[in-house]
Structures are given as structure tokens and as C-alpha cells.
Scaffold this motif. Structure first.
Motif: not given
Length: 259
Positions: A119-132, A69-76
Motif C-alpha cells: 500500500l505504501f511502497p517506494r516509487e518503484d513498488g518495492t518495500k521501503h527500508r526499515p531505516d527509511v 489485500s489487508d484493506v477492505d473498503l467495502k467492510t471498512g
């Protein structure tokens, strides 16, 4: 904190601790022709995130917290307002920034493959750890792309122990036992944060005004941008210094005397 709560009186003992001076080193970055090599060498699942890092200069935590939702490709445009699990960024504000045309295909792929709102989660959709360990992902890609400082040629025969550092990665026979050596790439020591330095450096080298680069990086003060990337003025300084010309003219040849 103890002083503010009235639990401690007297001078703050932390003020007596001497500050350790840290040397300021020039930032590491990828050259323009090296960026496509790095992106191609990445595993496909990592490519959109790393491309976004280079095209935008966003920090690691901001990328991991970025939502569709933070990315709007229509308005760029893209909205940057979160980092890791926090609802604010390092600059403590939300910014609306443009999206480069070259980044659009990577963002489309990220939106199509992400199974969650991130937009860039882990493969299961959860958020990466800060220390990834994104720096390890980067270093592996640099090694595959040949963006290295050299290669360690190691003999894997038990008991041999021969190893040597060379510039090339072509396997050669071990001079001790004759077994083929295994060349292990030594990637350039780039951190994931150096992709942000890459963004700024390439923009400034392309002639983008410092004030514009400051806004793209979201530095609070233009002086920060100037201080970090002031080394890029070296070519401008060279042009200025080359204006100095102290060439001593060669003496004129005296006319020959005739008898």
C-alpha cells in the motif's frame, strides 16, 4: 544462549550489570487543529501513509508492510498482522480493526497510485527500508506548516557569520552587513512514532474510553495505555480539585452606632 546450549556454567554475568534508569517523559503529539496543517504540508506521495498513521495509530513497520489485500473498503476494515519483513507484529498477533471514514479517501489514493501489492511502497513498488527516514519527512512538513519552535536567522554573506534565533520567520536585514537574513525553521522535535501518540492523545481528549483506545493501539495490557497517557487525566484531576473551596467569608460589616 550459551547457558542453554551447555557452553557456559555458573551465574549469568549479565545479571551483575546495573540497570540504567531512563526518565519517563510525556509523549509529544500534534493538536487536532495541527494535523491538517501537517498533512497539507507533506509532499503528496507521503500524505496517504502519514494520514494512515494518524488515523490508525499503526507503527512504522506495520505501515511499511501493509498490503492492499489487508484493506477492505467495502467492510471498512483493515488487517494488521505484519511488520517490516516479519509475518507478525510487535504484539505477535493479527488484528482486524475498523477504518475511520476520514481515512478512506487517502486509502483510495494509495491503492490507485501504488504500483505493487504494497500500500505504501517506494516509487518503484518495492518495500521501503526499515531505516527509511520518515522522521525527516515529518520534520520538513512541520517546518513548512509553521509548527516550529522558532527560526534561526542566518546571514549567508561570506565572512559575516551573523545568526540569531527568533520566534518569527520574516526575513530581516543583517545588523552587521545589511544583507537580508535567511530564516531557517526549527521544527518541533516530533518523531514519526509521535503520530501514534497523537492518535491516542486525541482519542482520549475526545472522551473515547481508555479500553477502546487500548484496543485501537493494540496494547497487550490496558495498564500500558494508562501509564503512557496518564497525564491526560490532569483536566479530570483539575475538575476534582476545583470542588475544594476554602474561601474564607468576608466578615459582616458591624452596624453603625447612632448617638
Amino acid at each position: 544462549m550459551a547457558i542453554r546450549r551447555g557452553l557456559f556454567t555458573g551465574s549469568n554475568p549479565a545479571k551483575t550489570v546495573p540497570r540504567i534508569k531512563q526518565p519517563k517523559r510525556l509523549p509529544q503529539y500534534l493538536k487536532a487543529e495541527e494535523v491538517p496543517l501537517m498533512l497539507t504540508a507533506l509532499e503528496r506521495r507521503w500524505r496517504p501513509m502519514f494520514a494512515t498513521a494518524v488515523f490508525t495509530g499503526m507503527r512504522k513497520g506495520e505501515l511499511l508492510a501493509l498490503r492492499k489485500s489487508d484493506v477492505d473498503l467495502k467492510t471498512g476494515t483493515r488487517r494488521v498482522g505484519r511488520s517490516h519483513a516479519s509475518d507478525t507484529t510487535k504484539g505477535n498477533r493479527e488484528d482486524l480493526l475498523p477504518i475511520a471514514v476520514g481515512l478512506v479517501p487517502y486509502l483510495r489514493e494509495a491503492m490507485a497510485t501504488s504500483p505493487s501489492e504494497l500500500l505504501f511502497p517506494r516509487e518503484d513498488g518495492t518495500k521501503h527500508r526499515p531505516d527509511v527516514a520518515l522522521h525527516k519527512v515529518l520534520r520538513r512538513a512541520l517546518g513548512r506548516a509553521g509548527l516550529v519552535e522558532g527560526y534561526n536567522h542566518v546571514c549567508r554573506r561570506k565572512g559575516c557569520g551573523y545568526k540569531a534565533r527568533k520566534r518569527h520567520g520574516v526575513p530581516e536585514p543583517c545588523p552587521r552587513c545589511g544583507m537580508k537574513l535567511w530564516p531557517r525553521a526549527l521544527p518541533r522535535p516530533l518523531r514519526f512514532h509521535d503520530l501514534r501518540h497523537t492518535t491516542a492523545t486525541l482519542l482520549l481528549k475526545a472522551g473515547v474510553p481508555l479500553a477502546t483506545v487500548q484496543r485501537i493501539l493494540r496494547h497487550s495490557d490496558p495498564a500500558i495505555t494508562s501509564e503512557v497517557y496518564g497525564h491526560l487525566d490532569v483536566e479530570d484531576m483539575r475538575k476534582g480539585l476545583d470542588q475544594l473551596d476554602f474561601t474564607v467569608p468576608e466578615p459582616a460589616t458591624p452596624p453603625s452606632s447612632s448617638h
